[in-house]
Design a protein around this motif. Structure first.
Motif, PDB file in Angstrom:
ATOM      1  N   ARG A 171      91.532   7.869  78.275  1.00  0.00           N
ATOM      2  CA  ARG A 171      90.121   8.359  78.752  1.00  0.00           C
ATOM      3  C   ARG A 171      89.716   9.732  78.001  1.00  0.00           C
ATOM      4  O   ARG A 171      88.352   9.999  77.782  1.00  0.00           O
ATOM      5  CB  ARG A 171      90.247   8.689  80.223  1.00  0.00           C
ATOM      6  N   ALA A 172      90.659  10.549  77.541  1.00  0.00           N
ATOM      7  CA  ALA A 172      90.285  11.812  77.156  1.00  0.00           C
ATOM      8  C   ALA A 172      89.921  11.523  75.385  1.00  0.00           C
ATOM      9  O   ALA A 172      88.773  12.159  75.265  1.00  0.00           O
ATOM     10  CB  ALA A 172      91.508  12.700  76.918  1.00  0.00           C
ATOM     11  N   ALA A 173      90.603  10.465  75.084  1.00  0.00           N
ATOM     12  CA  ALA A 173      90.194  10.021  73.647  1.00  0.00           C
ATOM     13  C   ALA A 173      88.598   9.550  73.658  1.00  0.00           C
ATOM     14  O   ALA A 173      87.850   9.640  72.513  1.00  0.00           O
ATOM     15  CB  ALA A 173      91.091   8.901  72.932  1.00  0.00           C
ATOM     16  N   TYR A 174      88.427   8.668  74.701  1.00  0.00           N
ATOM     17  CA  TYR A 174      87.199   8.118  74.728  1.00  0.00           C
ATOM     18  C   TYR A 174      85.981   9.175  75.019  1.00  0.00           C
ATOM     19  O   TYR A 174      84.866   9.018  74.543  1.00  0.00           O
ATOM     20  CB  TYR A 174      87.072   7.159  75.901  1.00  0.00           C
ATOM     21  N   ALA A 233     105.044   4.012  86.241  1.00  0.00           N
ATOM     22  CA  ALA A 233     103.816   4.426  86.757  1.00  0.00           C
ATOM     23  C   ALA A 233     103.294   5.821  85.995  1.00  0.00           C
ATOM     24  O   ALA A 233     102.121   5.841  85.591  1.00  0.00           O
ATOM     25  CB  ALA A 233     103.764   4.416  88.267  1.00  0.00           C
ATOM     26  N   ALA A 234     104.190   6.767  86.183  1.00  0.00           N
ATOM     27  CA  ALA A 234     103.762   7.859  85.478  1.00  0.00           C
ATOM     28  C   ALA A 234     103.274   7.929  84.149  1.00  0.00           C
ATOM     29  O   ALA A 234     102.559   8.357  83.485  1.00  0.00           O
ATOM     30  CB  ALA A 234     104.980   8.930  85.532  1.00  0.00           C
ATOM     31  N   GLN A 235     104.046   7.096  83.312  1.00  0.00           N
ATOM     32  CA  GLN A 235     103.978   6.791  81.753  1.00  0.00           C
ATOM     33  C   GLN A 235     102.467   5.895  81.731  1.00  0.00           C
ATOM     34  O   GLN A 235     101.873   6.562  80.879  1.00  0.00           O
ATOM     35  CB  GLN A 235     104.815   5.850  81.201  1.00  0.00           C
ATOM     36  N   LEU A 236     102.358   5.144  82.748  1.00  0.00           N
ATOM     37  CA  LEU A 236     101.042   4.313  82.443  1.00  0.00           C
ATOM     38  C   LEU A 236      99.793   5.348  82.629  1.00  0.00           C
ATOM     39  O   LEU A 236      98.714   5.425  82.190  1.00  0.00           O
ATOM     40  CB  LEU A 236     100.698   3.133  83.308  1.00  0.00           C
ATOM     41  N   LYS A 237     100.050   6.098  83.796  1.00  0.00           N
ATOM     42  CA  LYS A 237      99.184   7.081  84.227  1.00  0.00           C
ATOM     43  C   LYS A 237      98.734   8.274  82.928  1.00  0.00           C
ATOM     44  O   LYS A 237      97.581   8.344  82.604  1.00  0.00           O
ATOM     45  CB  LYS A 237      99.461   7.997  85.423  1.00  0.00           C
ATOM     46  N   ALA A 238      99.701   8.552  82.335  1.00  0.00           N
ATOM     47  CA  ALA A 238      99.490   9.457  81.406  1.00  0.00           C
ATOM     48  C   ALA A 238      98.853   8.755  80.209  1.00  0.00           C
ATOM     49  O   ALA A 238      97.991   9.341  79.598  1.00  0.00           O
ATOM     50  CB  ALA A 238     100.922  10.084  80.808  1.00  0.00           C
ATOM     51  N   LEU A 239      99.151   7.531  80.060  1.00  0.00           N
ATOM     52  CA  LEU A 239      98.723   6.780  78.913  1.00  0.00           C
ATOM     53  C   LEU A 239      97.229   6.580  78.980  1.00  0.00           C
ATOM     54  O   LEU A 239      96.321   6.701  78.120  1.00  0.00           O
ATOM     55  CB  LEU A 239      99.125   5.270  78.657  1.00  0.00           C
ATOM     56  N   HIS A 240      96.709   5.958  80.331  1.00  0.00           N
ATOM     57  CA  HIS A 240      95.168   5.980  80.689  1.00  0.00           C
ATOM     58  C   HIS A 240      94.610   7.327  80.518  1.00  0.00           C
ATOM     59  O   HIS A 240      93.307   7.495  80.106  1.00  0.00           O
ATOM     60  CB  HIS A 240      95.113   5.507  81.894  1.00  0.00           C
ATOM     61  N   ALA A 241      95.324   8.375  80.836  1.00  0.00           N
ATOM     62  CA  ALA A 241      94.671   9.802  80.945  1.00  0.00           C
ATOM     63  C   ALA A 241      94.415  10.197  79.377  1.00  0.00           C
ATOM     64  O   ALA A 241      93.057  10.622  79.127  1.00  0.00           O
ATOM     65  CB  ALA A 241      95.419  10.893  81.617  1.00  0.00           C
ATOM     66  N   ALA A 242      95.231   9.845  78.595  1.00  0.00           N
ATOM     67  CA  ALA A 242      94.838  10.282  77.188  1.00  0.00           C
ATOM     68  C   ALA A 242      93.888   9.079  76.557  1.00  0.00           C
ATOM     69  O   ALA A 242      93.311   9.583  75.825  1.00  0.00           O
ATOM     70  CB  ALA A 242      96.506   9.822  76.402  1.00  0.00           C
TER      71      ALA A 242
END
Length: 215
Positions: A117-120, A106-115
Motif C-alpha cells: 500500500r505504501a509503494a502504491y 499473519a504478521a508477515q502478510l500484514k507487513a507485506l500488504h502495508a508495504a
C-alpha cells in the motif's frame, strides 16, 4: 480463520470447515462431512488426517468427532487406532502453528500488504506531481469553480483551423511542422515522417477497422 494455524500450508480453510461441521454435529462419517462441510471427499480425508496428527479429532468406527478441547487447539491421544498416524497432542493453536511452521504468517502478510500500500501511494504521489494544478475561478455569485488547467499540448481553439492547421500566436502565420488532433492536442509532424496528417488519420482509421473486424 485469522489464526496462523489456519494459514496457507497450515491447517487451511477446509480444515476449519471440518471443525465447524463436527462442532455443529459430532460423530459424522466422511460421506456426511462432505455434505455438511461443503468440501470434497479427498479434502475431507486430508483435513481429518491433519487434525488427527494433532489429536484434535477422534475416530470411532466410521465416524469422527472433535477432541474434548479441540476448539481451544488442545489435542489428546486418539481413542482408537488410525492407520499411519502417530498423534502429537497440540497445546493450543499457537503450538499447532509452530508445529506446521506457519507461526507469524499473519504478521508477515500484514507487513507485506502495508508495504504494498505504501509503494502504491508513493506511485500515486509521483504521478500527482506531474499533474497540472486546477485553476480556481470565483464566479459573480461568490461560488468557487475549479477548472483543470490545460495540458501543455492543448492550445486554444483560436490558434488552429478546422482542418488541423496551427497558427503561431506570435507571428500569426501557419506553423507547418504542427497539426492539431480532433481532441485539440498538438501533433508534431517530424521531417522523417513523409505522410501528411490526413494520410496518418486515414491509416489510423484503417487500423481500427481491421482490429474491429478481427475482434
Amino acid at each position: 480463520m485469522g489464526h496462523d494455524a489456519f494459514a496457507q500450508h497450515g491447517l487451511g480453510s477446509a480444515t476449519l470447515m471440518i471443525i465447524s461441521a463436527l462442532c455443529q454435529r459430532p460423530h459424522q462419517t466422511v460421506a456426511e462431512l462432505v455434505g455438511t462441510s461443503s468440501v470434497s471427499r479427498d479434502t475431507a480425508y486430508r483435513s481429518l488426517r491433519r487434525l488427527a496428527e494433532h489429536g484434535l479429532v477422534h475416530r470411532a468406527g466410521e465416524t469422527w468427532a472433535l477432541a474434548p478441547h479441540a476448539l481451544e487447539g488442545i489435542g489428546t491421544r486418539l481413542a482408537g487406532p488410525v492407520t499411519g498416524i502417530t498423534p502429537v497432542p497440540a497445546q493450543g493453536w499457537a503450538a499447532v502453528a509452530a508445529g506446521l511452521g506457519t507461526s507469524g504468517r499473519a504478521a508477515q502478510l500484514k507487513a507485506l500488504h502495508a508495504a504494498q500500500r505504501a509503494a502504491y501511494r508513493a506511485v500515486l504521489d509521483r504521478l500527482a506531481e506531474h499533474r497540472s494544478k486546477a485553476v480556481v475561478i470565483v464566479r459573480e455569485d461568490g461560488r468557487q469553480l475549479v477548472v483543470p488547467a490545460s495540458r501543455p499540448d492543448e492550445i486554444p481553439p483560436a490558434w488552429h483551423t478546422a482542418d488541423g492547421r496551427v497558427f503561431d500566436p506570435i507571428t500569426g502565420r501557419s506553423a507547418p511542422g504542427w497539426r492539431v488532433a480532433t481532441d485539440g492536442r498538438l501533433i508534431l509532424i517530424t521531417p522523417a515522417d513523409q505522410r501528411s496528417y490526413d494520410e496518418l488519420a486515414a491509416a489510423h482509421a484503417e487500423a481500427l477497422s481491421e482490429w474491429e473486424s478481427a475482434a
